[in-house]
Scaffold this active site. Sequence first.
Site: not given
Length: 406
Positions: A14, A94, A123, A177
């Site tokens: 990605d 994060r 996210d 994932s």
Amino acid sequence: MKEKIILAYSGGLDTTAIIPWLKENFDYEVICVCADCGQGEELDGLEERAISSGAAKLYIEDLTDEFCDDFIVPCVQAHAVYENKYLLGTSMARPVIAKRLVEIARKEGATAICHGATGKGNDQIRFELGIKALAPDLKIIAAWRNDKWNMNSREEEIEYCRNHGIDLPFSADSSYSRDRNLWHISHEGLELEDPAAEPNYEHLLVLGTTPEKAPEEGEYVTMTFEKGVPTSVNGKKMKVSEIITVLNELGGKHGIGIVDIVENRVVGMKSRGVYETPGGTILYEAHQQLEELILDRDTYAMKADLGSKFAQVVYEGKWFTPLREALQAFIESTQKYVTGEVKFKLYKGNIIKAGTSSPYSLYNESIASFTTGDLYDHHDAEGFINLFGLASKVRAMKMQETEGKN
């Protein structure tokens, strides 16, 4: 001169496809930033991949100790668990990543930050709330939500890269994932998308094994804490990141910390995933084992309530807020005397207590034992119960009186 944009770069398909996409659609100079939060070999070959894909520069930032000391430790001290199961592995990472993205944006004079989080996940919220709180002037580009992004599958992304002269070692084959850091690894996709399906643990697990395949013999572990911070494992003093690494090995070996969750995402949908948090599960349990001895009843109860709130705040990406700071200030005040040693046995997915000690323990054997001691007289309980149950008794008497009239 072209404007610069900072891309949160993982090295995956990605974010690699986003590099030429940003250059083609916005004419930015792309500067990639990879945050190393302990994901290990996933960082191999990243610089060559980023540059060959069109990035002007790649920063690989070692955030592991900052992640552990400033983000993981407060969550452990709070016993922050989202929806009773999730130990916040992705959620905690994060904000430290967002913080470094902003720092490098300032250093490079960038005007924007881009991330590759999808429009369905948590996210995107965590990255963007962090960036907005720290740098409200910076533009944010979320590729997957942008009208110019028209790739909806791995096959399309691979083809896009090939058309731009980028030959990458990525396969279009289906796989889970995953998100990995020192604290955990998460798995989503494939059979996990059906809550009725059992996880294929043979195919899925990365950090450890199932309890069924764990050793037949348990293993004793001793840990020490000072003011709520872990300081050693089995007599060896280490920094927090090293302790988590050791506990990951021990926990993975004995099938600790595997959870299958259907959680409520911030965006409103339910999602199903399997999380491996072997070392984190041990650390949470060991810390709580010590706190049981030290915190008084009212503080322990209040801390449990605020720990749940702390987990929600972190999960929702609200790290850089006054509320998180206030909650953490309370939690840190409770850790002043959380010092001592815990011992436990790891056995087939279980963490079994094997003794706890602290110089600040509130456990008093002369009070707690069945033998009457100087500090407690059994007869004192009678008056206490009369007063403690007075409201219930008065109400029952009134109900008897009114029901008798009817």
